[in-house]
Design a protein around this motif. Structure first.
Motif, PDB file in Angstrom:
ATOM      1  N   ASP A 123       0.862  -1.170   0.000  1.00  0.00           N
ATOM      2  CA  ASP A 123       0.000   0.000   0.000  1.00  0.00           C
ATOM      3  C   ASP A 123       0.904   1.227   0.000  1.00  0.00           C
ATOM      4  N   THR A 124       0.869   1.987  -1.065  1.00  0.00           N
ATOM      5  CA  THR A 124       1.817   3.090  -1.207  1.00  0.00           C
ATOM      6  C   THR A 124       1.316   4.400  -0.628  1.00  0.00           C
ATOM      7  N   LYS A 125       0.109   4.420  -0.052  1.00  0.00           N
ATOM      8  CA  LYS A 125      -0.405   5.666   0.520  1.00  0.00           C
ATOM      9  C   LYS A 125       0.485   6.155   1.651  1.00  0.00           C
ATOM     10  N   CYS A 126       0.732   5.295   2.596  1.00  0.00           N
ATOM     11  CA  CYS A 126       1.534   5.667   3.737  1.00  0.00           C
ATOM     12  C   CYS A 126       1.871   4.417   4.517  1.00  0.00           C
ATOM     13  N   PRO A 127       2.834   4.365   5.321  1.00  0.00           N
ATOM     14  CA  PRO A 127       4.036   5.177   5.247  1.00  0.00           C
ATOM     15  C   PRO A 127       4.869   4.780   4.041  1.00  0.00           C
ATOM     16  N   GLN A 128       6.045   5.313   3.966  1.00  0.00           N
ATOM     17  CA  GLN A 128       6.890   5.073   2.795  1.00  0.00           C
ATOM     18  C   GLN A 128       7.177   3.584   2.619  1.00  0.00           C
ATOM     19  N   CYS A 129       7.280   3.171   1.360  1.00  0.00           N
ATOM     20  CA  CYS A 129       7.489   1.748   1.051  1.00  0.00           C
ATOM     21  C   CYS A 129       8.878   1.270   1.461  1.00  0.00           C
ATOM     22  N   GLU A 130       9.861   2.087   1.253  1.00  0.00           N
ATOM     23  CA  GLU A 130      11.241   1.732   1.596  1.00  0.00           C
ATOM     24  C   GLU A 130      11.684   2.539   2.813  1.00  0.00           C
ATOM     25  N   PRO A 131      12.346   1.902   3.757  1.00  0.00           N
ATOM     26  CA  PRO A 131      12.807   2.646   4.934  1.00  0.00           C
ATOM     27  C   PRO A 131      14.005   3.534   4.598  1.00  0.00           C
ATOM     28  N   ASP A 132      14.074   4.673   5.242  1.00  0.00           N
ATOM     29  CA  ASP A 132      15.272   5.490   5.076  1.00  0.00           C
ATOM     30  C   ASP A 132      16.322   4.995   6.064  1.00  0.00           C
ATOM     31  N   ARG A 133      17.473   5.613   6.080  1.00  0.00           N
ATOM     32  CA  ARG A 133      18.564   5.106   6.924  1.00  0.00           C
ATOM     33  C   ARG A 133      18.241   5.238   8.408  1.00  0.00           C
ATOM     34  N   HIS A 134      17.420   6.216   8.783  1.00  0.00           N
ATOM     35  CA  HIS A 134      17.058   6.389  10.193  1.00  0.00           C
ATOM     36  C   HIS A 134      16.144   5.256  10.673  1.00  0.00           C
ATOM     37  N   HIS A 135      15.203   4.856   9.819  1.00  0.00           N
ATOM     38  CA  HIS A 135      14.325   3.760  10.198  1.00  0.00           C
ATOM     39  C   HIS A 135      15.078   2.436  10.270  1.00  0.00           C
ATOM     40  N   LYS A 136      16.006   2.221   9.353  1.00  0.00           N
ATOM     41  CA  LYS A 136      16.829   1.007   9.416  1.00  0.00           C
ATOM     42  C   LYS A 136      17.637   0.977  10.707  1.00  0.00           C
ATOM     43  N   GLN A 137      18.210   2.120  11.061  1.00  0.00           N
ATOM     44  CA  GLN A 137      19.009   2.184  12.284  1.00  0.00           C
ATOM     45  C   GLN A 137      18.141   1.976  13.523  1.00  0.00           C
ATOM     46  N   LEU A 138      16.924   2.504  13.519  1.00  0.00           N
ATOM     47  CA  LEU A 138      16.003   2.302  14.636  1.00  0.00           C
ATOM     48  C   LEU A 138      15.681   0.821  14.806  1.00  0.00           C
ATOM     49  N   ILE A 139      15.441   0.127  13.707  1.00  0.00           N
ATOM     50  CA  ILE A 139      15.148  -1.310  13.772  1.00  0.00           C
ATOM     51  C   ILE A 139      16.379  -2.072  14.273  1.00  0.00           C
ATOM     52  N   ARG A 140      17.569  -1.654  13.847  1.00  0.00           N
ATOM     53  CA  ARG A 140      18.791  -2.304  14.354  1.00  0.00           C
ATOM     54  C   ARG A 140      18.941  -2.106  15.862  1.00  0.00           C
ATOM     55  N   TRP A 141      18.642  -0.902  16.365  1.00  0.00           N
ATOM     56  CA  TRP A 141      18.741  -0.649  17.801  1.00  0.00           C
ATOM     57  C   TRP A 141      17.731  -1.489  18.575  1.00  0.00           C
ATOM     58  N   MET A 142      16.555  -1.669  18.008  1.00  0.00           N
ATOM     59  CA  MET A 142      15.585  -2.558  18.650  1.00  0.00           C
ATOM     60  C   MET A 142      16.141  -3.980  18.703  1.00  0.00           C
ATOM     61  N   GLY A 143      16.845  -4.394  17.664  1.00  0.00           N
ATOM     62  CA  GLY A 143      17.468  -5.711  17.651  1.00  0.00           C
ATOM     63  C   GLY A 143      18.550  -5.850  18.703  1.00  0.00           C
ATOM     64  N   VAL A 144      19.352  -4.804  18.868  1.00  0.00           N
ATOM     65  CA  VAL A 144      20.397  -4.822  19.898  1.00  0.00           C
ATOM     66  C   VAL A 144      19.766  -4.926  21.291  1.00  0.00           C
ATOM     67  N   ALA A 145      18.712  -4.162  21.525  1.00  0.00           N
ATOM     68  CA  ALA A 145      18.046  -4.203  22.836  1.00  0.00           C
ATOM     69  C   ALA A 145      17.443  -5.587  23.095  1.00  0.00           C
ATOM     70  N   GLY A 146      16.840  -6.178  22.075  1.00  0.00           N
ATOM     71  CA  GLY A 146      16.263  -7.510  22.229  1.00  0.00           C
ATOM     72  C   GLY A 146      17.318  -8.573  22.485  1.00  0.00           C
ATOM     73  N   MET A 147      18.439  -8.478  21.775  1.00  0.00           N
ATOM     74  CA  MET A 147      19.525  -9.435  22.003  1.00  0.00           C
ATOM     75  C   MET A 147      20.108  -9.277  23.407  1.00  0.00           C
ATOM     76  N   ALA A 148      20.207  -8.040  23.878  1.00  0.00           N
ATOM     77  CA  ALA A 148      20.701  -7.810  25.238  1.00  0.00           C
ATOM     78  C   ALA A 148      19.752  -8.415  26.269  1.00  0.00           C
ATOM     79  N   LEU A 149      18.449  -8.244  26.053  1.00  0.00           N
ATOM     80  CA  LEU A 149      17.470  -8.836  26.967  1.00  0.00           C
ATOM     81  C   LEU A 149      17.570 -10.355  26.959  1.00  0.00           C
ATOM     82  N   ALA A 150      17.623 -10.942  25.779  1.00  0.00           N
ATOM     83  CA  ALA A 150      17.724 -12.409  25.679  1.00  0.00           C
ATOM     84  C   ALA A 150      19.012 -12.913  26.321  1.00  0.00           C
ATOM     85  N   GLY A 151      20.116 -12.214  26.084  1.00  0.00           N
ATOM     86  CA  GLY A 151      21.388 -12.620  26.686  1.00  0.00           C
ATOM     87  C   GLY A 151      21.378 -12.517  28.199  1.00  0.00           C
ATOM     88  N   THR A 152      20.764 -11.471  28.718  1.00  0.00           N
ATOM     89  CA  THR A 152      20.685 -11.299  30.174  1.00  0.00           C
ATOM     90  C   THR A 152      19.835 -12.391  30.803  1.00  0.00           C
TER      91      THR A 152
END
Length: 163
Positions: free
Chosen positions: A52-81
């Motif tokens: 659906d191309t109305k919203c939000p953007q179809c491709e993530p920009d670099r900020h959204h990719k980085q936000l998803i990576r940070w969520m991954g780091v936080a999740g891995m830290a939780l799982a490791g702990t």
């Protein structure tokens, strides 16, 4: 009163921690594909033309990719702990607090997705409804499962105290 079968605390602990670790690793490895799920509620392998191309953007920009990576780091830290605290010789004493913490984590996740659903789809802000409904249902179920696993330990302790 209806009594539900109690799951094994170790199985619930390892299963929920593994689920967090797998999703978090995917966030680190392929954030672009997970954007389709987070923003559009579509499977990561969905073709771009079906989006659906109305919203939000179809491709993530670099900020959204980085936000998803940070969520991954936080999740891995939780799982490791959680794994560090519950694996090893003294794993029984930390199981109950770890299950309670995971129950709070999943309940908080379900509450945040519920809040996103309550806001509606005004001007396409927030997450897609399919994503929010899925995470709300899964988060609630996992929170309940973790709480059921802790209840089993409490009942065993009460029975020992009565004897």
């Amino acid at each position: 009163m209806v009594s539900l079968p109690r799951p094994s605390p170790q199985v619930v602990l390892r299963g929920s921690t593994a689920a967090i670790a797998v999703v978090s690793a995917a966030m680190l490895a392929v954030p672009k594909h997970l954007w389709k799920f987070f923003a559009h509620g579509k499977a990561p392998w969905t073709d771009q033309k079906e989006m659906d191309t109305k919203c939000p953007q179809c491709e993530p920009d670099r900020h959204h990719k980085q936000l998803i990576r940070w969520m991954g780091v936080a999740g891995m830290a939780l799982a490791g702990t959680v794994m560090k605290l519950t694996e090893g010789d003294d794993n029984k004493s930390n199981q109950k607090p770890a299950l309670q913490a995971l129950a709070a984590f999943f309940a908080g996740r379900a509450a945040m997705c519920g809040a996103s659903l309550a806001q509606g789809d005004e001007k396409c802000k927030g997450q897609h409804d399919n994503f929010s409904m899925t995470h709300c249902a899964v988060g609630s179920a996992l929170a309940g499962l973790c709480l059921l696993a802790t209840q089993d330990e409490e009942e065993k302790e009460k029975k020992k105290d009565k004897k």
